[in-house]
Design an enzyme around this catalytic site. Structure first.
Site, PDB file in Angstrom:
ATOM      1  N   LYS A 193      -7.245  -4.680  13.269  1.00  0.00           N
ATOM      2  CA  LYS A 193      -7.515  -3.445  13.109  1.00  0.00           C
ATOM      3  C   LYS A 193      -6.193  -2.923  12.634  1.00  0.00           C
ATOM      4  CE  LYS A 193      -4.650  -0.203  15.476  1.00  0.00           C
ATOM      5  NZ  LYS A 193      -4.872   0.248  14.457  1.00  0.00           N
ATOM      6  N   GLU A 267       4.418 -10.651  17.583  1.00  0.00           N
ATOM      7  CA  GLU A 267       5.589 -10.520  16.001  1.00  0.00           C
ATOM      8  C   GLU A 267       6.511  -9.496  16.216  1.00  0.00           C
ATOM      9  OE1 GLU A 267       6.324 -13.108  13.846  1.00  0.00           O
ATOM     10  OE2 GLU A 267       4.629 -14.144  13.731  1.00  0.00           O
ATOM     11  N   CYS A 301      10.721  -6.182   9.259  1.00  0.00           N
ATOM     12  CA  CYS A 301      10.771  -6.893  10.734  1.00  0.00           C
ATOM     13  C   CYS A 301      12.277  -7.511  10.549  1.00  0.00           C
ATOM     14  CB  CYS A 301       9.860  -7.476  11.611  1.00  0.00           C
ATOM     15  SG  CYS A 301       8.732  -8.804   9.727  1.00  0.00           S
ATOM     16  N   GLU A 398      16.499  -0.606  15.591  1.00  0.00           N
ATOM     17  CA  GLU A 398      15.583  -1.267  14.887  1.00  0.00           C
ATOM     18  C   GLU A 398      15.474   0.350  13.720  1.00  0.00           C
ATOM     19  OE1 GLU A 398      11.733  -2.196  14.511  1.00  0.00           O
ATOM     20  OE2 GLU A 398      11.856  -3.782  12.581  1.00  0.00           O
TER      21      GLU A 398
END
Ligand code: NAD
Length: 490
Positions: A193, A267, A301, A398
């Site tokens: 997906k 992850e 990331c 983040e």
């Protein structure tokens, strides 16, 4: 602190002429179905959504939204295909992977343009970084397919079965390659997906699977948002979930799978420290800092979003950094001169703006170069924050945008303490001319990847993954095979 001799900002007195990449190399259909069992099919309930071009907010295509019933069809197709696919020899599977790798190379220009249109990233990044790495991953794992018995992963390594793979929007085709290439090499079948804002290159990849004559059902692509991902995670016919995305969703997935026998790799997010010592080659470090946080608009990331700079060179580094940021070119992602493209979505832009105002409210000093933003689309100028405290939200959370927080340190011990003072542990960078210091730092940094005198370097032979809230499991290299095989051949 040393005073700087570098002028604060040089405003370029000239402009680049437009150099847009041709868009007509790509044919975007008005409507896309789901790719299940080697065919394009419609969703059971007919629901769909639009994917847009973030640089202009123009509609690109209508994409279907898979429900739990559609996901079930895809999982069943993958299960049916698994029996024969897993029994093929490794050399046979490798043949298909080599074929896919070559097709990716042949269609690289088209895929790069499509990625830049749907994601907003500069064409020079999709063309020179993403696409070469996508092909390299397929070549790398094509080579492993017939050598699994010698990979040191047990005497009789066997595939897990049906892998459900969920990926984010920041590197759509590259994240697909990181997941699909090792899974296929090991003999698994796949339901993937893509993210809801960037489905188009995954759908183009479905065409590549058909072009490569990959047996029907070996790769299935289902589009949709979080609910589609949720249905895939909670389908008990799936043997393995491989997820790349936010820590928040990763935690939710881990909770859903607790107590089941579904294998899981995560992850997740990061808040990397990029550490510059006073003996570092400063001009080189400036390029590494810029690449570390402004590459892909900071939607990375492992972005070096916290700059830790040794106090004695702080002023010189900041002055040079400001001058360099003044030369970055923000604008049309398809223009070959563009350094900073569009923010991927309105929601992501709102999150960046929110955290930047929090940074200011908490006492951080915001600086941006002179940088006119296009009237339409989602844009954010490269941003530097100085006077940032360790407890500030912009030093802890983040941001996933082109925003750099600068902190200082005096000793290597202090740099380690500050770098590790985060719930994440995905990557870090060290800039120094001393090899012994690089090793000393690398041993103490709690991060899955530590770059020395470089940043954001990727290679299919090198494992990538995190510690702590950045997740677990490795992608890439020999380690990446372990995520798709029964351990110890048992
Ligand atoms: P996200 O978690 O919102 O979405 C990621 C994917 O998960 C999308 O496909 C989304 O549709 C799907 N999803 C959303 N809710 C779900 C649910 N409840 N169940 C199952 N699937 C669900 O993240 P994002 O905003 O798309 O991506 C940005 C995040 O990804 C950042 O935190 C970034 O650090 C992380 N990321 C990590 C890596 C890595 O290798 N560690 C690489 C790229 C991005």
């Amino acid at each position: 602190m040393a005073t700087s001799t570098v002028p604060d900002l040089v405003t370029p007195t000239w402009e680049y002429a437009p150099a847009p990449e041709a868009r007509d190399i790509v044919t975007i259909r008005s409507n896309y179905g789901l790719f299940i069992g080697g065919r394009w099919v419609d969703t059971v309930d007919g629901s769909s959504f639009k994917t847009i071009k973030p640089a202009t907010e123009e509609d690109l295509a209508e994409v279907q939204s898979a429900s739990a019933r559609d996901v079930d069809r895809a999982v069943k197709a993958a299960r049916t295909a698994f029996t024969r696919w897993s029994q093929r020899t490794g050399a046979e599977r490798g043949k298909y992977l080599y074929r896919i790798a070559r097709l990716v190379q042949e269609r690289a220009r088209e895929l790069a343009v499509l990625e830049s249109l749907d994601n907003g990233k500069p064409i020079k990044e999709s063309r020179d970084v993403d696409l070469p790495l996508v092909a390299a991953h397929f070549f790398h794992y094509a080579g492993w397919a017939d050598k699994l018995d010698w990979a040191g992963l047990g005497p009789d390594p066997r595939p897990l079965g049906v892998a459900g793979q969920i990926i984010p929007w920041n590197f759509p085709l590259l994240m697909l390659a990181w997941k699909i290439a090792p899974a296929l090499a090991c003999g698994n079948t796949i339901v993937l997906k893509p993210a809801e804002t960037t489905p188009l290159t995954a759908l183009a990849f479905a065409d590549i699977c058909a072009q490569a004559d990959l047996p029907p059902g070996v790769v299935n692509i289902v589009t949709g948002a979080g609910e589609t991902g949720h249905a895939l995670v909670n389908h008990r016919g799936v043997d393995k979930i491989a997820f790349t995305g936010s820590t928040e969703v990763g935690k939710e997935i881990q909770r859903s799978l607790a107590g089941t026998d579904t294998h899981l790799t995560l992850e997740l997010g990061g808040k990397a420290a990029n550490i510059v010592f006073d003996d570092a080659p400063i001009d080189q470090a400036i390029e590494g800092i810029v690449n570390g946080i402004f590459f892909n608009q900071g939607h990375v990331c492992c972005a070096g979003s916290r700059l830790l700079v040794q106090e004695s060179v702080h002023d010189a580094v900041i002055a040079k950094l400001k001058r360099r940021l003044g030369t970055l070119h923000l604008g049309d992602p398809l223009d070959k001169n563009t350094d900073i493209g569009a923010i991927n979505s309105a929601a992501q832009l709102a999150r960046i703006k929110e955290l930047v105002s929090v940074g200011e409210a908490e006492g951080g000093q915001r600086w941006q170069p002179v940088c006119p933003l296009p009237a339409k689309g989602f844009w954010f100028a490269p941003t530097l924050f100085t006077n940032v405290g360790q407890s500030s939200r912009i030093a802890r959370e983040e941001i996933f945008g082109p925003v750099l927080s600068v902190l200082t340190f005096r000793t290597p011990e202090e740099a380690i303490a500050k770098a590790n003072n985060t719930p994440y542990g995905l990557s870090a960078g060290v800039w120094t001319e001393k090899g012994s210091r690089i090793l000393w730092m690398a041993n103490r940094l709690k991060a899955g990847v530590v770059w020395a005198n470089t940043f954001n370097r990727f290679d299919p032979t090198s494992p990538f993954g995190g510690y702590k809230e950045s997740g677990f499991g490795r992608e890439g290299g020999r380690h990446g095979l372990a995520a798709y095989l029964h351990a110890g051949g048992g």
